[in-house]
Design a protein around this motif. Structure first.
Motif, mmCIF file in Angstrom:
data_model
loop_
_atom_site.group_PDB
_atom_site.id
_atom_site.type_symbol
_atom_site.label_atom_id
_atom_site.label_comp_id
_atom_site.label_asym_id
_atom_site.label_seq_id
_atom_site.Cartn_x
_atom_site.Cartn_y
_atom_site.Cartn_z
ATOM 1 N N MET A 297 0.849 -1.200 0.000
ATOM 2 C CA MET A 297 0.000 0.000 0.000
ATOM 3 C C MET A 297 0.884 1.249 0.000
ATOM 4 S SD MET A 297 -2.918 1.203 2.767
ATOM 5 C CE MET A 297 -3.883 -0.287 2.590
ATOM 6 N N ASP A 298 0.496 2.260 -0.737
ATOM 7 C CA ASP A 298 1.249 3.510 -0.794
ATOM 8 C C ASP A 298 1.356 4.124 0.600
ATOM 9 O OD1 ASP A 298 2.194 5.823 -2.788
ATOM 10 O OD2 ASP A 298 1.043 6.726 -1.154
ATOM 11 N N ILE A 299 2.546 4.654 0.926
ATOM 12 C CA ILE A 299 2.801 5.174 2.272
ATOM 13 C C ILE A 299 1.893 6.349 2.603
ATOM 14 C CG2 ILE A 299 4.684 6.654 1.462
ATOM 15 C CD1 ILE A 299 4.329 4.949 4.927
ATOM 16 N N LEU A 300 1.558 7.182 1.615
ATOM 17 C CA LEU A 300 0.684 8.329 1.881
ATOM 18 C C LEU A 300 -0.719 7.861 2.254
ATOM 19 C CD1 LEU A 300 1.797 10.725 -1.010
ATOM 20 C CD2 LEU A 300 2.544 10.710 1.379
ATOM 21 N N LEU A 301 -1.220 6.848 1.526
ATOM 22 C CA LEU A 301 -2.532 6.284 1.857
ATOM 23 C C LEU A 301 -2.483 5.611 3.227
ATOM 24 C CD1 LEU A 301 -5.433 5.501 1.175
ATOM 25 C CD2 LEU A 301 -4.526 3.509 -0.077
ATOM 26 N N THR A 302 -1.392 4.906 3.495
ATOM 27 C CA THR A 302 -1.225 4.229 4.787
ATOM 28 C C THR A 302 -1.283 5.221 5.943
ATOM 29 O OG1 THR A 302 0.138 2.495 3.801
ATOM 30 C CG2 THR A 302 0.332 2.811 6.175
ATOM 31 N N LEU A 303 -0.532 6.334 5.820
ATOM 32 C CA LEU A 303 -0.524 7.334 6.887
ATOM 33 C C LEU A 303 -1.899 7.965 7.070
ATOM 34 C CD1 LEU A 303 2.902 9.140 6.251
ATOM 35 C CD2 LEU A 303 2.337 7.498 8.044
ATOM 36 N N GLY A 304 -2.561 8.252 5.960
ATOM 37 C CA GLY A 304 -3.905 8.833 6.043
ATOM 38 C C GLY A 304 -4.857 7.909 6.791
ATOM 39 N N LEU A 305 -4.794 6.612 6.479
ATOM 40 C CA LEU A 305 -5.681 5.642 7.129
ATOM 41 C C LEU A 305 -5.333 5.481 8.603
ATOM 42 C CD1 LEU A 305 -5.953 2.861 4.377
ATOM 43 C CD2 LEU A 305 -7.681 4.554 5.038
ATOM 44 N N ILE A 306 -4.037 5.442 8.917
ATOM 45 C CA ILE A 306 -3.618 5.289 10.322
ATOM 46 C C ILE A 306 -4.138 6.448 11.165
ATOM 47 C CG2 ILE A 306 -1.619 5.404 11.873
ATOM 48 C CD1 ILE A 306 -0.081 3.692 9.875
ATOM 49 N N ILE A 307 -3.943 7.670 10.667
ATOM 50 C CA ILE A 307 -4.398 8.841 11.430
ATOM 51 C C ILE A 307 -5.916 8.847 11.558
ATOM 52 C CG2 ILE A 307 -4.470 11.366 11.495
ATOM 53 C CD1 ILE A 307 -1.742 11.329 10.045
ATOM 54 N N LEU A 308 -6.612 8.537 10.467
ATOM 55 C CA LEU A 308 -8.079 8.513 10.482
ATOM 56 C C LEU A 308 -8.595 7.481 11.477
ATOM 57 C CD1 LEU A 308 -10.882 9.256 9.322
ATOM 58 C CD2 LEU A 308 -10.503 7.503 7.559
ATOM 59 N N PHE A 309 -8.118 6.247 11.345
ATOM 60 C CA PHE A 309 -8.610 5.169 12.195
ATOM 61 C C PHE A 309 -8.277 5.400 13.669
ATOM 62 C CE2 PHE A 309 -8.191 2.071 8.383
ATOM 63 C CZ PHE A 309 -9.432 2.473 7.913
ATOM 64 N N THR A 310 -7.058 5.854 13.953
ATOM 65 C CA THR A 310 -6.667 6.038 15.350
ATOM 66 C C THR A 310 -7.450 7.154 16.020
ATOM 67 O OG1 THR A 310 -4.783 7.421 14.671
ATOM 68 C CG2 THR A 310 -4.340 5.096 15.108
ATOM 69 N N LYS A 311 -7.686 8.240 15.302
ATOM 70 C CA LYS A 311 -8.410 9.349 15.921
ATOM 71 C C LYS A 311 -9.869 8.972 16.204
ATOM 72 C CE LYS A 311 -4.793 11.661 16.218
ATOM 73 N NZ LYS A 311 -4.139 11.624 17.544
ATOM 74 N N ILE A 312 -10.472 8.185 15.309
ATOM 75 C CA ILE A 312 -11.840 7.709 15.561
ATOM 76 C C ILE A 312 -11.849 6.783 16.775
ATOM 77 C CG2 ILE A 312 -13.714 6.271 14.670
ATOM 78 C CD1 ILE A 312 -12.994 7.310 11.861
ATOM 79 N N ALA A 313 -10.886 5.845 16.805
ATOM 80 C CA ALA A 313 -10.815 4.882 17.905
ATOM 81 C C ALA A 313 -10.465 5.568 19.228
ATOM 82 C CB ALA A 313 -9.784 3.797 17.584
ATOM 83 N N ASP A 314 -9.558 6.548 19.170
ATOM 84 C CA ASP A 314 -9.189 7.287 20.387
ATOM 85 C C ASP A 314 -10.403 8.006 20.961
ATOM 86 O OD1 ASP A 314 -6.665 6.402 19.851
ATOM 87 O OD2 ASP A 314 -5.815 8.359 19.386
ATOM 88 N N SER A 315 -11.199 8.593 20.073
ATOM 89 C CA SER A 315 -12.398 9.313 20.510
ATOM 90 C C SER A 315 -13.380 8.367 21.194
ATOM 91 C CB SER A 315 -13.058 9.990 19.302
ATOM 92 O OG SER A 315 -14.270 10.616 19.673
ATOM 93 N N ILE A 316 -13.566 7.190 20.615
ATOM 94 C CA ILE A 316 -14.479 6.201 21.205
ATOM 95 C C ILE A 316 -13.961 5.756 22.577
ATOM 96 C CG2 ILE A 316 -15.402 3.862 20.951
ATOM 97 C CD1 ILE A 316 -15.371 4.356 17.897
ATOM 98 N N ALA A 317 -12.653 5.493 22.645
ATOM 99 C CA ALA A 317 -12.057 5.063 23.919
ATOM 100 C C ALA A 317 -12.266 6.114 24.994
ATOM 101 C CB ALA A 317 -10.564 4.785 23.724
ATOM 102 N N MET A 318 -12.025 7.384 24.659
ATOM 103 C CA MET A 318 -12.162 8.455 25.639
ATOM 104 C C MET A 318 -13.609 8.640 26.091
ATOM 105 S SD MET A 318 -9.393 11.152 24.033
ATOM 106 C CE MET A 318 -9.531 12.377 25.342
#
Length: 393
Positions: A1-22
């Protein structure tokens, strides 16, 4: 997977998950860890580990350790040094010793057992601080000692890490130990001399440079050069990063630098690091380690709690205050995850052990704020009952 797409997905997924956790009252790091497990090869296999993620992850570790150093408020350490030192020492040495012998009982080698003991000697200051802030408990005597002991806890673990890495190095012989220790002493002596005599001169000269983000740039130069120096003399580079943070914490721009570096680290580098933990996780065969996971989870809670409780007792605190201090030290969080990643990289921990330890760390990270809130609430209830005239009659 392209690194730019990978970084975009990592940031997107983590921020959604972090919000749910909090929203569930859990530390945000729990969300990022779960994302790493879900998107990794163990579950959906959306993102694979590669050299680019490894590089960004390593930078995340460096910057997280730097931030931990900057957050080490030496004024608090000086004010509550004795109780913080006693609590910090007990909070590290009790888990270190117990987990060493527990690991040996599971037939792990001496080197692996030492490293596991070190992992569970760590404490997550950031998670405890989140709860203390939420409950307006930072300015209390207990809050100050929790912060002071957690800071000293990190420093003690970093020093022990350095010793363990030197002593268990397969290329190290008995004759090499003294030169290793001598280089370590020189490193810390250099840090002291640099901070006391050289850094003030540099800071004066720095005022003549009118460039964008001068203070942040200087801090990053310090981080990377001291990390390189630590690595060059045979120490872990994260030790250099941590003490770069300690030095910067003494500067007038420490708060500004902390805010700036924390911002980019929290937005990019930390999510990549925590997700990379999950990407390396192999869940196959965990059933074989279920007894170890259960035993280590129980020990992870009780060893830290006992260390903090005894530290409070030595200082003649009441049982409620001791329980609050003990509960505050349970979470391992970022520091332990950094050590686990380092242990896998250095070959002290295999994939099966890696997955088991990450699950134990996730468990302590989830349970710690719950226990700390409970301990504080119980203390508040006891004080209210003592102040209640009905109970006085």
């Amino acid at each position: 997977m392209d690194i730019l797409l990978t970084l975009g997905l990592i940031i997107l997924f983590t921020k959604i998950a972090d919000s749910i956790a909090m929203k569930f009252g859990l530390p945000s790091v729990v969300g990022s860890l779960i994302v790493g497990i879900l998107v990794g090869p163990s579950v959906f296999n959306i993102i694979q580990n590669n050299a680019s993620i490894e590089l960004l992850s390593h930078l995340g570790v460096i910057l997280l350790m730097f931030i931990a150093g900057v957050e080490s408020d030496l004024k608090i350490l000086k004010k509550y040094f004795k109780p913080s030192l006693i609590t910090g020492l007990l909070g590290v040495l009790i888990p270190f010793a117990v987990f060493f012998f527990a690991s040996r009982s599971f037939n792990y080698s001496q080197d692996t057992s030492l490293f596991i003991g070190l992992i569970f000697g760590a404490t997550s200051l950031s998670i405890a601080i989140q709860v203390l802030k939420e409950l307006n408990f930072i300015q209390t005597k207990e809050g100050s000692i929790i912060i002071g002991s957690s800071i000293l806890d990190d420093i003690i673990v970093v020093i022990l890490l350095n010793l363990v890495l030197n002593l268990v190095n397969p290329n190290t012989t008995t004759a090499d130990v003294l030169p290793f220790l001598f280089k370590n002493v020189l490193f810390f002596l250099f840090i002291y001399i640099f901070g006391k005599y050289i850094l003030p001169i540099i800071l004066k000269g720095l005022s003549y440079f009118i460039v964008p983000e001068r203070d942040v740039a200087f801090s990053l130069i310090m981080v990377f050069l001291l990390s390189f120096l630590a690595d060059w003399i045979g120490m872990s580079d994260i030790i250099g990063a941590f003490f770069a943070g300690i030095l910067i914490s003494q500067t007038p721009f420490a708060e500004y630098v902390e805010r700036k570096v924390t911002s980019i680290t929290s937005a990019l580098f930390a999510p990549v690091f925590f997700v990379s933990i999950g990407l390396k996780l192999v869940l196959d065969g965990l059933g074989e380690n279920m007894l170890l996971i259960i035993v280590f989870s129980v020990l992870a809670i009780f060893t830290k709690f006992i260390g903090g409780f005894l530290g409070g007792k030595i200082e003649k605190f009441d049982n409620n205050s001791c329980a609050i201090i003990g509960a505050s030290l349970i979470s391992r969080g970022e520091m332990a995850l950094i050590l686990i990643a380092l242990g896998l990289e250095k070959g002290f921990i295999d994939q099966g052990m890696y997955a088991s330890l990450v699950l134990v760390i996730i468990f302590t990270t989830v349970i710690a704020p719950i226990l700390l809130k409970w301990a504080i609430a119980l203390g508040d209830k006891s004080k209210a009952e003592l102040d209640d005239p009905v109970h006085e009659s």
